[in-house]
Each structure stands twice: as C-alpha cells, then as structure tokens.
Write an enzyme that holds these catalytic residues in place. Structure first.
Site: not given
Ligand code: SF4
Length: 488
Positions: A20, A46, A124-125, A265
């Site tokens: 996300c 995302g 996010n997570g 990344y």
C-alpha cells in the site's frame, strides 16, 4: 457485481510486492486533487485499487473507491468534483490481509461514524493479530463490512470510551500488533501514525499553508511540497489547518526496526529515507556486492528497472563496463490484455527483451534486486543464453529471501521461496547459471549506512525475510501453524 481488476501479469508474480501507499493533505483548496497526484506517485506501492475520502465543511464527507490505476480513475473531472474540500486522504493497494482481487468494499480508506463525528482511515502494513481481534470483536457484536485487517481499527475505535477521535485511535492502536503506518482524518484534522517499530514509512511535508502526509518523499515532489521530516516510530501527529502539527508518542518507546527491503526494492529510487537517497543506497549495495562477490566478466547488466542502481554501483566498483543488456517494454501495463495461455507462455519476453548486439559472445553479470521463487531469474537466464552470451553470472542486491513477510508485503508461502529450500550452490545449479551470489546481510547493512554491519543482538532494521528473526511475533500465523526459526 463490483468491477474486477484485470489480473496481474503472471511474470510480475516473482517479486515481493509492497501492499500500500498512503497520502493525506490538509489546508489546501480541493485537497483531493493533491491526494490523487500523490497516489499516482505512489502507484508502485499498489496497483490493484485506490480510494480517496475528502471532507468539505458544507458537503461533509465524500468517498470514491475504484479498481485500477489512479491515472485511469482519479483524473476525471466529474469524479474529482465529487471529492470537494480542504482535507482528504487516499490509499493505493495491492493487498495482503483481505481477499485478493476482491470486492470494492475492501478498498480503503475506510470510514466510521462515531458519536463525536466521522473519521476515515487508510493503512499501510499488516496487523499480525487481526484474526484474533476480529474474532473477539465479532463475538462482542461488531459487524464487519470488509475482509480487511484495517477495519479492526475502526471497530476498536468504536468501542473506545475516549472523548475524541485521536484518543480513540490511540486506544485502538494499543491493541494492534504488527506494522502500521496510518493516515486518517476527522472533519477538521489530518492524523498520521507509525507503529512503535516504524516498520513502514511515513513522511511529513508542507505546501504553502497546507500539510501533507505521504508514504514516500517522491509523492511530495510531484506536488512541489517541501519534505519536513519523517514521522518517528511510535509517533502520532494530529494536524489542523490553523493549529499546525501536534506530536504525541502514545506507545511504549522501542528501538526502530524499519523495513530494510524498502531500501532494496519497495521505495522509489528518487525517494529519501533517513536523509539519504534510495538511489544512492542501491548504488552502494552494488558496490558492496562487487567487493563481496567479484567475478571476471565482460559486462554488468541490470535486470530492469529495480536492479539498475545496484548494477551501476557494481560496475563502478569492479571496473567492468555497464550495459543495458536487457530492455524493458515501458508500456507493458496491467491493462494490456487478459493473458491467454499462449500469451502466458511467452512469459517474461513480453516485458523484457535482450539487446542481442551487446550480449553476443560476452560473459555477462546480471544484477537483480532479489530472487523470490526463481522463476523469472531462470527465464531471464534463458533469454540471455539464447542471445549468445558466453557465461551468465547472477549477483543479487539482497540476501536470500528465505522467510515470508507478515508486515504488509505480499510473499509466497515459505516453501515456495527458493532460498527456503535450497542453499546458494543449489540455487545456482537450479537456475543453471555459471555463478550466483547474494549480498550478505552485513553487506546490506553497511550499504544502508551501518558501518559496523548488523548488530546481531539488537538489529537496527527489520530483516525478517532474510534472517527469520521477526521483530513482532506473527501471532495469527503462529496460531495457524507457522513455525518460527529455532533459536540458535
Ligand atoms: S520481513 Fe522483509 S519485507 Fe517484511 S518488513 Fe521485514 S524486511 Fe521488510
């Protein structure tokens, strides 16, 4: 029937996927327009779906959620006119918790109506005790609307007895385990929170009189906002248009364990993490890799695009010329086609093509960011050999990925990870390449700026997908039978 997202391309499956990106803005005219631009810059985090919630003092809360890219949805004037007001938050998602390719009801931000007013939240997570929390909440009468772990936070907030929404959110988040960076909003406030370990990123920016929260600094750049600072691990900021930024630390202080894979990344190379450009860090990873795993060869080629900075670093350090031996088709988006079996068999060739004139007869070092299942690495090797390369040597800019991530990154089950079942030599033989070397965990730590390498007693980052040492026990997964690494 809700509109479904086209399937992801099969050859994108051999990468870990960040789940996300989140973005929020307050104090800006038509804040949703800025949020849409921010989400567009965060699209690499995302691509399955996105959503924006805005608030206008006269028109109240409004929400739009769509499958697909931000650019295909949140650019329509008629849609953006339905998101008025000076305060907005948004979310782009892949998905970990919650069903993949699922209904629009799983697309964030989520909204809850409380006695003191509404609130929207985007996360996010991954909440590692979400299954246990959901069960408990359902038993106590909560009715869930989605399959997302994030909805637990809304229900926990609804049950809190605190007087205002930021305090209810603090209450709720104290029950939550795992990794979370959150942007949330009330009618008048923008709220940002990072979990006590700060696993996932969140930064604060400023644009004129307005304030911004974003997963990454690259999304501040797109709207011309100034990068003020990172939200600290365990910090909650409550921002109002006139009152500025209030900071709280509602959780027990712990040492930070930021996701080291963000450096390798997930984050965009033009973002800044910890005061340093992600590009620079990736370049340094290539330098460390060349020092640790030198090889006699003619060319260093990146596996595009994420292997490029590390390949440049490898080339600089080794003195072996850098070349774009593999070219990526930039326009190969998800929306290209629904892959038929015939197209699926073309696999990676649809996305990448070998520059035969450069490769023929050469001993080639291929630099990639990671090896997950190994399926793409093998196909790329075949393409390079088909183009006439004399030798193929893989150099990988991360240590072997041997453990799944439970903190908001989509990873295959452990047994599907090549490094979980094979040694480095076995992987080399499996991929049928002349040599294969990964950067060591210490080398990676040095590259991200820890001169002494990894502190084994108290690691400075989360590196669980490499080390198997989880900074937060993934309790739901343990309940489902996941076995942690045995203590050494
Ligand atoms: S397990 Fe790996 S990908 Fe997940 S948060 Fe930790 S370092 Fe990042």
């Amino acid at each position: 029937m809700p509109k479904q997202m086209p399937p992801a391309h099969p050859f994108d499956d051999d990468k870990l996927k960040e789940e996300c990106g989140i973005f929020g803005a307050i104090g800006l005219t038509d804040a949703a327009n800025f949020v849409a631009l921010g989400l567009h810059a965060l699209q690499h985090r995302g691509q399955e779906a996105g959503g924006i919630v805005s608030h206008d003092p006269e028109l109240g809360f409004n929400s739009e959620r769509r499958f697909g890219y931000v650019r295909d949805n949140f650019t329509s004037q008629s849609l953006m006119e339905r998101l008025p007001g000076p305060l907005a938050i948004g979310h782009v998602r892949y998905s970990t918790a919650g069903s993949k390719g699922a209904a629009i009801r799983d697309v964030q931000p989520f909204f809850g109506e409380f006695s003191m007013g509404g609130a929207a939240i985007a996360h996010n997570g991954n909440i590692t005790n979400a299954i246990a929390l959901r069960k408990e909440l359902i038993e106590r009468g909560s009715i869930f609307q989605s399959s997302s772990d994030t909805e637990c936070i809304i229900h926990l907030m609804a049950r809190s007895l605190q007087r205002n929404i930021p305090e209810r959110m603090e209450d709720a988040l104290r029950r939550v385990e795992g990794a979370f960076s959150i942007v949330a909003m009330t009618r008048t406030k923008l709220i940002g929170v990072r979990d006590p370990l700060g696993v996932r990123p969140l930064v604060l920016g400023q644009l004129g009189e307005g304030w911004i929260l974003s997963s990454e600094t690259c999304a501040l750049d797109i709207i011309g906002a100034r990068h003020v600072r990172e939200i600290e691990p365990g910090e909650m900021v409550v921002i109002s248009a006139k009152g500025g930024v209030e900071s709280h630390f509602p959780f027990r202080r712990q040492s930070s364990r930021f996701c080291i894979f963000e450096h390798v990344y997930f984050s965009r190379p033009d973002s800044i993490i910890g005061g340093r450009s992600v590009y620079e860090t990736r370049h340094q990873i290539g330098v460390e890799l060349a020092r640790e795993a030198p090889v006699d060869a003619d060319l260093v080629c990146p596996v595009p695009d994420s292997g490029t900075p590390a390949a440049i670093g490898f080339s600089h350090e080794s003195g072996i010329p850098f070349a774009m031996g593999i070219i990526r088709n930039q326009y190969m988006g998800r929306t290209f086609i629904e892959p038929t079996e015939q197209i699926r068999n073309m696999g990676v060739r649809l996305k990448l093509n070998v520059n035969r004139a450069l490769i023929e007869g050469k001993r080639v070092i291929l630099v990639d960011d990671s090896v997950v299942r190994g399926t793409t690495s093998r196909k790329i090797k075949e393409m390079i050999l088909d183009a006439g390369a004399a030798e193929v040597h893989f150099r990988i800019a991360s240590p072997p990925t041997a453990w799944p991530c439970f903190y908001g990154v989509d990873t295959p089950q452990r047994e599907k990870l090549l490094a979980a079942t094979m040694s480095e030599d076995e992987m080399r033989d499996h991929l049928q390449v002349n040599s294969l070397k990964f950067i060591s965990l210490d080398g990676l730590y040095r590259a991200v700026g820890e001169a002494g390498g990894r502190n084994t007693k108290c690691p400075q980052y989360c590196d669980a997908c490499f080390s198997g040492e989880y900074p937060v026990a993934p309790s739901d997964m343990i309940d489902k039978g996941f076995e942690l690494k045995a203590a050494e």
